[in-house]
Write an enzyme that holds these catalytic residues in place. Structure first.
Site, PDB file in Angstrom:
ATOM      1  NE  ARG A 228      -4.409  -0.947   0.342  1.00  0.00           N
ATOM      2  CZ  ARG A 228      -4.671  -1.969  -0.459  1.00  0.00           C
ATOM      3  NH1 ARG A 228      -3.812  -2.319  -1.390  1.00  0.00           N
ATOM      4  NH2 ARG A 228      -5.809  -2.642  -0.355  1.00  0.00           N
ATOM      5  CG  HIS A 276      -3.370   0.269  -6.256  1.00  0.00           C
ATOM      6  ND1 HIS A 276      -3.508   0.911  -5.053  1.00  0.00           N
ATOM      7  CD2 HIS A 276      -3.573  -1.044  -5.978  1.00  0.00           C
ATOM      8  CE1 HIS A 276      -3.794   0.036  -4.103  1.00  0.00           C
ATOM      9  NE2 HIS A 276      -3.833  -1.167  -4.652  1.00  0.00           N
TER      10      HIS A 276
HETATM   11  N1  LIG Z   1      -1.158  -3.545  -5.254  1.00  0.00           N
HETATM   12  C1  LIG Z   1      -2.199  -4.351  -5.382  1.00  0.00           C
HETATM   13  O1  LIG Z   1      -2.787  -4.472  -6.455  1.00  0.00           O
HETATM   14  C2  LIG Z   1      -2.647  -5.155  -4.198  1.00  0.00           C
HETATM   15  C3  LIG Z   1      -3.608  -6.160  -4.386  1.00  0.00           C
HETATM   16  C4  LIG Z   1      -3.976  -6.931  -3.295  1.00  0.00           C
HETATM   17  C5  LIG Z   1      -3.423  -6.700  -2.041  1.00  0.00           C
HETATM   18  N2  LIG Z   1      -2.498  -5.712  -1.894  1.00  0.00           N
HETATM   19  C6  LIG Z   1      -1.890  -5.464  -0.576  1.00  0.00           C
HETATM   20  O2  LIG Z   1      -1.221  -6.647  -0.144  1.00  0.00           O
HETATM   21  C7  LIG Z   1      -1.423  -6.753   1.265  1.00  0.00           C
HETATM   22  C8  LIG Z   1      -1.138  -8.163   1.733  1.00  0.00           C
HETATM   23  O3  LIG Z   1      -2.178  -9.038   1.345  1.00  0.00           O
HETATM   24  P1  LIG Z   1      -2.282 -10.515   1.953  1.00  0.00           P
HETATM   25  O4  LIG Z   1      -3.537 -11.123   1.430  1.00  0.00           O
HETATM   26  O5  LIG Z   1      -1.005 -11.238   1.755  1.00  0.00           O
HETATM   27  O6  LIG Z   1      -2.441 -10.152   3.505  1.00  0.00           O
HETATM   28  P2  LIG Z   1      -2.315 -11.138   4.766  1.00  0.00           P
HETATM   29  O7  LIG Z   1      -2.592 -12.538   4.356  1.00  0.00           O
HETATM   30  O8  LIG Z   1      -3.120 -10.514   5.834  1.00  0.00           O
HETATM   31  O9  LIG Z   1      -0.760 -11.060   5.138  1.00  0.00           O
HETATM   32  C9  LIG Z   1      -0.172  -9.937   5.681  1.00  0.00           C
HETATM   33  C10 LIG Z   1       1.261 -10.274   6.032  1.00  0.00           C
HETATM   34  O10 LIG Z   1       1.903  -9.091   6.526  1.00  0.00           O
HETATM   35  C11 LIG Z   1       2.456  -9.383   7.796  1.00  0.00           C
HETATM   36  N3  LIG Z   1       2.441  -8.207   8.670  1.00  0.00           N
HETATM   37  C12 LIG Z   1       1.383  -7.415   8.991  1.00  0.00           C
HETATM   38  N4  LIG Z   1       1.766  -6.448   9.848  1.00  0.00           N
HETATM   39  C13 LIG Z   1       3.084  -6.637  10.056  1.00  0.00           C
HETATM   40  C14 LIG Z   1       4.041  -5.994  10.859  1.00  0.00           C
HETATM   41  N5  LIG Z   1       3.722  -4.936  11.630  1.00  0.00           N
HETATM   42  N6  LIG Z   1       5.299  -6.460  10.853  1.00  0.00           N
HETATM   43  C15 LIG Z   1       5.640  -7.530  10.116  1.00  0.00           C
HETATM   44  N7  LIG Z   1       4.783  -8.200   9.325  1.00  0.00           N
HETATM   45  C16 LIG Z   1       3.525  -7.760   9.306  1.00  0.00           C
HETATM   46  C17 LIG Z   1       1.596 -10.480   8.370  1.00  0.00           C
HETATM   47  O11 LIG Z   1       2.293 -11.134   9.422  1.00  0.00           O
HETATM   48  P3  LIG Z   1       1.672 -12.421  10.151  1.00  0.00           P
HETATM   49  O12 LIG Z   1       1.772 -13.540   9.125  1.00  0.00           O
HETATM   50  O13 LIG Z   1       2.558 -12.641  11.296  1.00  0.00           O
HETATM   51  O14 LIG Z   1       0.256 -12.090  10.496  1.00  0.00           O
HETATM   52  C18 LIG Z   1       1.359 -11.333   7.129  1.00  0.00           C
HETATM   53  O15 LIG Z   1       2.456 -12.179   6.900  1.00  0.00           O
HETATM   54  C19 LIG Z   1      -2.860  -6.276   1.440  1.00  0.00           C
HETATM   55  O16 LIG Z   1      -3.115  -5.864   2.778  1.00  0.00           O
HETATM   56  C20 LIG Z   1      -2.947  -5.122   0.469  1.00  0.00           C
HETATM   57  O17 LIG Z   1      -2.586  -3.923   1.126  1.00  0.00           O
HETATM   58  C21 LIG Z   1      -2.111  -4.924  -2.937  1.00  0.00           C
END
Ligand SMILES: NC(=O)c1ccc[n+]([C@@H]2O[C@H](COP(=O)([O-])OP(=O)(O)OC[C@H]3O[C@@H](n4cnc5c(N)ncnc54)[C@H](OP(=O)(O)O)[C@@H]3O)[C@@H](O)[C@H]2O)c1
Length: 313
Positions: A228, A276
């Protein structure tokens, strides 16, 4: 039963059609008919206008149109109902395509060769093997894990960083502040797939970029950011590119979106900009998943992929 579809920033027609196709007997409304609309049981949203969910007495759950939920939690008037995010093969594969594409393009010197082509320069550049280029992935969630695995299969040594400890075959898993120091200091290409939360907001700043490796097989480190825009300071990334701390960057997200026309990032020769679009939410693929969750919830089953409002993801 009525589903509220509330989005800002894009035309909701394709989502409305896809939700209706998956759920022909339900009513899909684009805004509450009155301040308190009793028929609305579920809300499907992307950056809903603040307050739009506040007075729906029978609202049972809020569904995000994407994997992230920062756009929902930014509304300070949210009712106390479960928030569900998208976890879907379609979305995960799109993100892994983006990550593999950008990592390979940087590895194979795509930016340099495109510039050389423009100038008609025939000059083969030194080419390290994938096995000699370490990739660090910040975020080992649904998206980070899949990207890590696909890069590992291609021969890259891959490390990942998460909030809580993890164990993944063939991936060096790090966590916590020491883990961050280690992954920043050891990655040749750094991929960011973190959610935007109170803890991660603004973390890609000057201090962060100074903790990166000084030398890599490709020159200096490369940043691939598709989490993000709120995670980063655009100006810090520019400074790091200009003073050599970063060699190149692929940026899909920005502090302000759309990226303002006068941002120097647009025309920086070592920045690759996408709007994005790393993993777009495709209504045809994702609406049936939301509708299936709603149907299951109405049968009394528990919702999955719930967001923890405490951690913000
Ligand atoms: N650019 C785009 O087109 C696009 C599209 C989709 C999503 N995204 C972004 O990608 C993000 C990730 O998606 P996801 O489905 O993979 O999310 P997710 O399954 O919730 O995974 C988030 C990961 O980030 C880690 N994390 C969160 N806070 C942290 C912190 N303070 N320190 C260290 N690690 C931390 C989590 O750790 P834990 O495993 O320990 O919980 C987890 O491994 C979304 O939230 C969104 O913002 C972008």
């Amino acid at each position: 039963m009525t589903i509220l579809l509330s989005v800002t920033g894009f035309d909701p027609t394709r989502w409305r059609e896809a939700l209706l196709k998956a759920s022909p007997n339900e009513q899909i409304v684009l805004r509450p008919a009155s301040a308190a609309d009793e028929a609305i049981r579920y809300a499907v949203v992307w950056k809903q206008p603040p307050g739009v969910l506040a007075n729906l007495p029978n609202l049972q759950a809020i569904f995000s149109l994407g994997a992230g939920v920062d756009h929902i939690l930014a509304d300070r008037t949210l009712p106390d109902v479960p928030i569900v995010r998208i976890v879907a093969d379609d979305l995960t594969k799109r993100m892994s395509e983006y990550v593999v594409w950008r990592v390979l393009d940087h590895l194979r010197r795509g930016m340099t060769y495109r510039a050389q082509q423009t100038a008609r320069i025939w000059n083969e550049r030194l080419q390290p093997a994938a096995a000699d280029v370490s990739v660090g992935i910040l975020g080992l969630g649904e998206l980070g894990r899949d990207a890590a695995e696909k890069l590992r299969v291609m021969g890259f040594p891959v490390s990942g960083w998460s909030r809580t400890p993890k164990a993944l075959d063939g991936i060096r898993c790090l966590h916590g502040e020491d883990g961050l120091t280690e992954i920043l200091a050891s990655s040749d290409i750094l991929v960011v797939l973190l959610p935007l939360t109170a803890e991660t907001a603004g973390m890609i700043d000057d201090g962060f970029l100074t903790r990166l490796k000084r030398e890599t097989p490709l020159g200096t480190p490369i940043l691939v950011q598709a989490g993000r825009g709120g995670l980063q300071k655009d100006s810090a990334i520019l400074r790091a590119l200009n003073d050599g701390r970063l060699m190149e960057a692929s940026l899909d997200v920005f502090e302000r979106e759309p990226l303002p026309a006068d941002s120097p990032l647009w025309r920086h020769p070592r920045v690759f900009v996408t709007p994005h679009a790393a993993a777009s939410s495709d209504p045809a693929a994702l609406a049936p998943i939301i509708v299936r969750q709603i149907a299951a919830h109405r049968r009394g089953e528990v919702l999955t992929n719930l967001v923890d409002p405490g951690t913000g993801y």
